[in-house]
Enzyme design. Structure first.
Site, PDB file in Angstrom:
ATOM      1  N   ASP A 133       0.842  -1.192   0.000  1.00 30.71           N
ATOM      2  CA  ASP A 133       0.000   0.000   0.000  1.00 30.71           C
ATOM      3  C   ASP A 133       0.880   1.245   0.000  1.00 30.71           C
ATOM      4  OD1 ASP A 133      -2.523   1.279   0.035  1.00 30.71           O
ATOM      5  OD2 ASP A 133      -2.267   1.712   2.157  1.00 30.71           O
ATOM      6  N   HIS A 140      -4.028  14.257   0.238  1.00 30.26           N
ATOM      7  CA  HIS A 140      -4.279  13.414   1.412  1.00 30.26           C
ATOM      8  C   HIS A 140      -3.154  13.551   2.429  1.00 30.26           C
ATOM      9  CE1 HIS A 140      -5.368  10.008   3.897  1.00 30.26           C
ATOM     10  NE2 HIS A 140      -4.215   9.420   3.646  1.00 30.26           N
ATOM     11  N   GLU A 206     -10.593   3.893   3.109  1.00 29.35           N
ATOM     12  CA  GLU A 206      -9.657   4.649   2.282  1.00 29.35           C
ATOM     13  C   GLU A 206      -9.973   4.356   0.821  1.00 29.35           C
ATOM     14  OE1 GLU A 206      -5.769   5.273   5.160  1.00 29.35           O
ATOM     15  OE2 GLU A 206      -5.589   3.906   3.446  1.00 29.35           O
ATOM     16  N   GLU A 208      -9.134   4.012  -2.767  1.00 27.21           N
ATOM     17  CA  GLU A 208      -7.894   3.773  -3.504  1.00 27.21           C
ATOM     18  C   GLU A 208      -8.185   3.052  -4.817  1.00 27.21           C
ATOM     19  OE1 GLU A 208      -4.579   2.187  -1.370  1.00 27.21           O
ATOM     20  OE2 GLU A 208      -5.288   2.898   0.588  1.00 27.21           O
ATOM     21  N   ASP A 240      -9.026   0.253   1.403  1.00 23.93           N
ATOM     22  CA  ASP A 240      -8.086  -0.218   2.423  1.00 23.93           C
ATOM     23  C   ASP A 240      -8.602   0.240   3.780  1.00 23.93           C
ATOM     24  OD1 ASP A 240      -5.825  -1.614   3.198  1.00 23.93           O
ATOM     25  OD2 ASP A 240      -4.617   0.186   3.311  1.00 23.93           O
ATOM     26  N   ARG A 244      -8.088   3.746  12.765  1.00 29.69           N
ATOM     27  CA  ARG A 244      -7.260   4.929  13.034  1.00 29.69           C
ATOM     28  C   ARG A 244      -6.708   4.948  14.460  1.00 29.69           C
ATOM     29  NH1 ARG A 244      -5.974   6.477   7.995  1.00 29.69           N
ATOM     30  NH2 ARG A 244      -7.796   6.982   6.746  1.00 29.69           N
ATOM     31  N   GLN A 247      -3.946   2.370  14.766  1.00 25.36           N
ATOM     32  CA  GLN A 247      -2.782   2.871  14.023  1.00 25.36           C
ATOM     33  C   GLN A 247      -2.044   3.957  14.791  1.00 25.36           C
ATOM     34  OE1 GLN A 247      -3.717   4.028  10.014  1.00 25.36           O
ATOM     35  NE2 GLN A 247      -1.690   4.854   9.597  1.00 25.36           N
ATOM     36  N   LYS A 260      -4.152  -2.029   9.597  1.00 25.72           N
ATOM     37  CA  LYS A 260      -4.464  -2.193   8.176  1.00 25.72           C
ATOM     38  C   LYS A 260      -4.556  -3.656   7.762  1.00 25.72           C
ATOM     39  CE  LYS A 260      -4.250   2.189   6.826  1.00 25.72           C
ATOM     40  NZ  LYS A 260      -3.549   2.567   5.620  1.00 25.72           N
ATOM     41  N   THR A 264      -8.868  -5.679   3.308  1.00 21.43           N
ATOM     42  CA  THR A 264      -8.719  -4.798   2.148  1.00 21.43           C
ATOM     43  C   THR A 264      -9.676  -5.330   1.090  1.00 21.43           C
ATOM     44  OG1 THR A 264      -6.393  -4.325   2.619  1.00 21.43           O
ATOM     45  CG2 THR A 264      -7.159  -3.912   0.377  1.00 21.43           C
ATOM     46  N   GLU A 371     -10.383  12.587   6.920  1.00 15.11           N
ATOM     47  CA  GLU A 371     -10.325  13.920   6.314  1.00 15.11           C
ATOM     48  C   GLU A 371     -11.703  14.573   6.242  1.00 15.11           C
ATOM     49  OE1 GLU A 371      -7.485  13.794   2.690  1.00 15.11           O
ATOM     50  OE2 GLU A 371      -8.121  11.737   3.091  1.00 15.11           O
TER      51      GLU A 371
END
Length: 423
Positions: A133, A140, A206, A208, A240, A244, A247, A260, A264, A371
């Protein structure tokens, strides 16, 4: 022979102009049907799946290696290389043309080889050899850096020089429609002394794109821009999922790990690099100029609309929460692959590269809830008075993507995942 990307091509199968799967697309996937046969390779056309194994059995499609389309993954076909990919796509396009009677007028073969999409189950299209990844959207990275580091200098010193990435887990790459169990892990909010173990409280998506590698590279060797491009078989939508809060506690000093590793999700259809060729564009100007091995001459980005819809358990209809574009990516997929191999890392057929979260310059173009809600400080207002800062149990996320042509679109279908409670 007319090129398969010709915008004037028409199929004898009626295809709605708003469909993701016109004759100019022909994405590959793996499906099973009610016939009891094992999962095998097919191509999407309109609201049907074309069974390539049936065409091979009938002698209408010669790939040069018997049984490739009977496999429950695309890896054996991808291993045959770009010349075979182009030849087979051109032949499939020829068989589906409105003015070619070969398949159109063979009622028996049509019945065997064309299966309504409503009657099939779609499977993970590749055996994922390895998953990496990246972190390649400048918007971002700037948003995240502004939130957590330095508002005046949000990018880390290496970000403008190198495509940042980490090795993920191929074991939990799943196909669209697979439910995602809320992960558990160590949590340590800033206001507590010691960590605890429990369900993630700040679960995120996420947005992607996934790059599917169709050709290997040997250990110890670097790649040129052209070699890297030719190794890319195609693209999928990729979510993905990210924990948070897990992490935040674990990522220093080695980066994401369990935050993570739990899931996925990818879309079931792989849109080929060749089908996307008409939509190539140059990416953002890169300053400072990358080191020589990362410089690119070609237009390696794509003008591709990307959408995210959220539906809670209380909502009848989903609400759009993001619309952005793949063209914004600072580091292209080709640059990511070139860098990945630059140390001598061998690449394998079936490797999957995540682009990293795709965000654009405007607020509605942010590709993650981190975000969109600005780390929880700006909740999303939803119908019925609901609000969201991060995902709750029962929430469903749907991502879609397409390139718009003149009277047709090259799309990916969707990648969907619904959150279920932690055990």
């Amino acid at each position: 022979m007319t090129h398969p990307n010709d915008p004037t091509l028409r199929s004898f199968i009626g295809v709605d102009p708003a469909s993701d799967f016109p004759i100019q697309n022909l994405p590959y996937g793996v499906f099973s049907a009610k016939d009891g046969l094992a999962p095998r390779v097919g191509v999407a056309i309109g609201d049907h799946v074309l069974d390539l194994w049936q065409l091979e059995q009938d002698g209408r499609l010669d790939v040069g290696e018997l049984g490739v389309f009977a496999a429950p993954m695309l890896n054996p076909f991808m291993a045959l290389g770009p010349k075979v990919w182009a030849r087979i796509r051109a032949r499939i396009s020829e068989l589906l043309r409105h003015d070619n009677p070969e398949l159109r007028d063979d009622a028996g073969l049509r019945l065997r080889a064309l299966v309504p999409t409503a009657d099939v189950k779609l499977h993970l299209p590749i055996a994922v050899a390895g998953y990496t990844d990246f972190y390649s959207s400048k918007e971002h990275a700037t948003n995240v850096g502004t939130m957590f580091r330095d508002k005046t200098n949000p990018l880390l010193p290496n970000w403008l020089h190198i495509p940042i990435g980490y090795n993920g887990r191929s074991s939990t790459v799943v196909v669209s429609g697979t439910k995602v169990r809320r992960p558990r892990g160590q949590l340590k909010p800033p206001n507590v002394e010691v960590p605890s173990f429990g369900p993630c409280k700040r679960l995120d998506f996420e947005l992607e794109m996934g790059v599917v590698i169709g050709q290997p590279s040997p250990m110890g060797e670097m790649l040129t821009e052209q070699q890297a491009e030719e190794m890319i078989f195609g693209f999928v939508l990729l979510n993905d999922w990210s924990a948070r809060d897990i992490q935040q506690w674990e990522y220093v000093p080695l980066g994401p790990f369990q935050a993570k590793a739990f899931a996925t999700s990818i879309s079931p259809w792989i849109v080929t690099r060749e089908a996307l060729q008409p939509f190539r564009v140059h990416g953002p100007a890169q300053h400072p100029t990358p080191l020589p091995y990362l410089r690119q001459a070609a237009a390696n980005n794509y003008d591709m609309v990307l959408d995210v819809d959220l539906r809670t358990a209380q909502m009848n209809e989903p609400q759009n929460i993001c619309r952005t574009n793949f063209k914004y990516m600072y580091w292209s997929s080709v640059q990511q692959l070139v860098h990945h191999a630059s140390s001598g890392c061998a690449m394998n057929v079936g490797d999957l590269l995540g682009s990293g979260t795709i965000s654009g310059p405007d607020k509605h173009e942010r590709g993650s809830l981190l975000e969109i809600s600005w780390n929880g400080s700006e909740p999303i207002e939803l119908p019925g008075g609901e609000k969201r800062t991060f995902l709750e149990d029962g929430d469903s996320l749907v991502m879609r993507g397409w390139c718009q042509g003149e009277g047709y679109r090259i799309g990916f279908g969707e990648v969907e995942g619904t959150i279920v409670a932690a055990e």
